[in-house]
Design an enzyme around this catalytic site. Structure first.
Site, PDB file in Angstrom:
ATOM      1  N   LYS A 280       0.809  -1.196   0.000  1.00 21.63           N
ATOM      2  CA  LYS A 280       0.000   0.000   0.000  1.00 21.63           C
ATOM      3  C   LYS A 280       0.849   1.256   0.000  1.00 21.63           C
ATOM      4  O   LYS A 280       0.340   2.353  -0.195  1.00 21.63           O
ATOM      5  CB  LYS A 280      -0.880   0.000   1.262  1.00 21.63           C
ATOM      6  N   GLY A 281       2.165   1.106   0.212  1.00 20.62           N
ATOM      7  CA  GLY A 281       3.020   2.267   0.447  1.00 20.62           C
ATOM      8  C   GLY A 281       3.117   3.262  -0.697  1.00 20.62           C
ATOM      9  O   GLY A 281       3.441   4.424  -0.500  1.00 20.62           O
TER      10      GLY A 281
ATOM     11  N   ASP B 137      14.729  -0.803  -0.134  1.00 19.61           N
ATOM     12  CA  ASP B 137      15.443  -0.994   1.130  1.00 19.61           C
ATOM     13  C   ASP B 137      16.407  -2.168   0.931  1.00 19.61           C
ATOM     14  O   ASP B 137      17.460  -2.003   0.312  1.00 19.61           O
ATOM     15  CB  ASP B 137      14.373  -1.241   2.198  1.00 19.61           C
TER      16      ASP B 137
ATOM     17  N   PHE C 296      14.442   4.938   9.890  1.00 17.27           N
ATOM     18  CA  PHE C 296      13.092   4.485   9.591  1.00 17.27           C
ATOM     19  C   PHE C 296      12.232   5.709   9.305  1.00 17.27           C
ATOM     20  O   PHE C 296      12.106   6.599  10.136  1.00 17.27           O
ATOM     21  CB  PHE C 296      12.505   3.671  10.752  1.00 17.27           C
ATOM     22  N   VAL C 297      11.662   5.758   8.104  1.00 17.39           N
ATOM     23  CA  VAL C 297      10.895   6.936   7.691  1.00 17.39           C
ATOM     24  C   VAL C 297       9.415   6.595   7.509  1.00 17.39           C
ATOM     25  O   VAL C 297       9.061   5.446   7.246  1.00 17.39           O
ATOM     26  CB  VAL C 297      11.458   7.554   6.394  1.00 17.39           C
TER      27      VAL C 297
HETATM   28  P1  IMP Z   1      12.679  -4.203   0.793  1.00 16.73           P
HETATM   29  O1  IMP Z   1      11.963  -5.417   0.300  1.00 16.73           O
HETATM   30  O2  IMP Z   1      13.565  -4.499   1.964  1.00 16.73           O
HETATM   31  O3  IMP Z   1      13.388  -3.416  -0.284  1.00 16.73           O
HETATM   32  O4  IMP Z   1      11.598  -3.267   1.447  1.00 16.73           O
HETATM   33  C1  IMP Z   1      10.666  -2.634   0.759  1.00 16.73           C
HETATM   34  C2  IMP Z   1       9.446  -2.402   1.634  1.00 16.73           C
HETATM   35  O5  IMP Z   1       9.748  -2.295   3.024  1.00 16.73           O
HETATM   36  C3  IMP Z   1       8.857  -1.091   1.256  1.00 16.73           C
HETATM   37  O6  IMP Z   1       7.909  -1.255   0.232  1.00 16.73           O
HETATM   38  C4  IMP Z   1       8.243  -0.597   2.539  1.00 16.73           C
HETATM   39  O7  IMP Z   1       6.922  -1.089   2.638  1.00 16.73           O
HETATM   40  C5  IMP Z   1       9.055  -1.228   3.630  1.00 16.73           C
HETATM   41  N1  IMP Z   1      10.036  -0.268   4.206  1.00 16.73           N
HETATM   42  C6  IMP Z   1      11.379  -0.269   4.046  1.00 16.73           C
HETATM   43  N2  IMP Z   1      11.962   0.741   4.719  1.00 16.73           N
HETATM   44  C7  IMP Z   1      10.956   1.421   5.318  1.00 16.73           C
HETATM   45  C8  IMP Z   1      10.918   2.607   6.140  1.00 16.73           C
HETATM   46  O8  IMP Z   1      11.936   3.266   6.473  1.00 16.73           O
HETATM   47  N3  IMP Z   1       9.682   2.992   6.543  1.00 16.73           N
HETATM   48  C9  IMP Z   1       8.545   2.339   6.214  1.00 16.73           C
HETATM   49  N4  IMP Z   1       8.532   1.241   5.435  1.00 16.73           N
HETATM   50  C10 IMP Z   1       9.736   0.786   4.987  1.00 16.73           C
HETATM   51 MG    MG Z   2       5.710  -0.997   0.677  1.00 14.00          MG
END
Ligand code: IMP
Ligand code: MG
Length: 178
Positions: free
Chosen positions: A43-44, A102, A152-153
């Site tokens: 949903k982000g 991330d 963390f944002v």
């Molecule tokens: P990844 O799979 O580790 O690249 O993470 C991607 C998902 O993690 C993003 O779509 C976000 O939903 C969540 N995420 C990663 N870092 C943050 C953050 O700092 N704040 C909030 N959600 C995060």
């Molecule tokens: Mg997300």
């Protein structure tokens, strides 16, 4: 009683607006005359994609995938994919949109799955935020709004325990606020 605190501003509304416009121009130039399907990762990405697509004045289709991986402020390391795209992606140029890159697991797993199951012509990635210091996968964003430090944002779609998505800016939550 549900209470939230005001996070410290990292990227303000004006900077977001300016950067989203530039990303829209770059995407418009790249996909002019191509069969483009934009896929939003829920949903982000909701506010980001809503603003971005209004800065891309060429024809394209939009679809969604629902995925999650975070528990509170920590990545669970496992990406759960809750839905599949409904549109036919065969031969289409797919642009995957997420709020933040991330570890890279989410985009890596989703793009592998789309390649295998849907045979698109190409897949590229567009994210609002890039946290390169956290990367574990060999993946990079073709379009990124802002590179940010390892904090963390929240806000502009990003959540902590499902709150803060409605904040109009990107803010940092202190560890005592999480
Ligand atoms: P990844 O799979 O580790 O690249 O993470 C991607 C998902 O993690 C993003 O779509 C976000 O939903 C969540 N995420 C990663 N870092 C943050 C953050 O700092 N704040 C909030 N959600 C995060
Ligand atoms: Mg997300």
């Amino acid at each position: 009683m549900e209470t939230v605190v005001n996070p410290r501003v990292l990227v303000n509304e004006e900077k977001i607006r300016e950067r989203v416009k530039v990303l829209g121009e770059k995407i418009t130039n790249e996909y002019q005359g191509k069969k483009l399907t934009i896929i939003c990762i829920l949903k982000g990405c909701i506010p980001f994609v809503a603003d971005l697509i209004r800065n891309i004045p060429i024809p394209f289709k939009v679809d969604v995938i629902h995925a999650s991986s975070y528990i509170n402020t920590k990545s669970s390391g496992k990406v759960n994919i809750h839905s599949e795209p409904l549109l036919n992606l065969k031969g289409r140029h797919v642009l995957l949109i997420d709020d933040i890159l991330d570890t890279g697991k989410t985009l890596s797993i989703i793009s592998t799955r789309i390649h295998e199951k849907h045979q698109p012509e190409s897949i590229k990635f567009c994210v609002l935020l890039d946290k390169p210091s956290r990367r574990t996968e060999n993946i990079f964003a073709d379009y990124a709004g802002f590179e940010i430090p390892n904090s963390f944002v929240v806000g502009y779609g990003l959540d902590f325990n499902e709150y803060y998505r409605n904040l109009p800016y990107i803010g940092i939550l202190n560890s005592d606020q999480c």
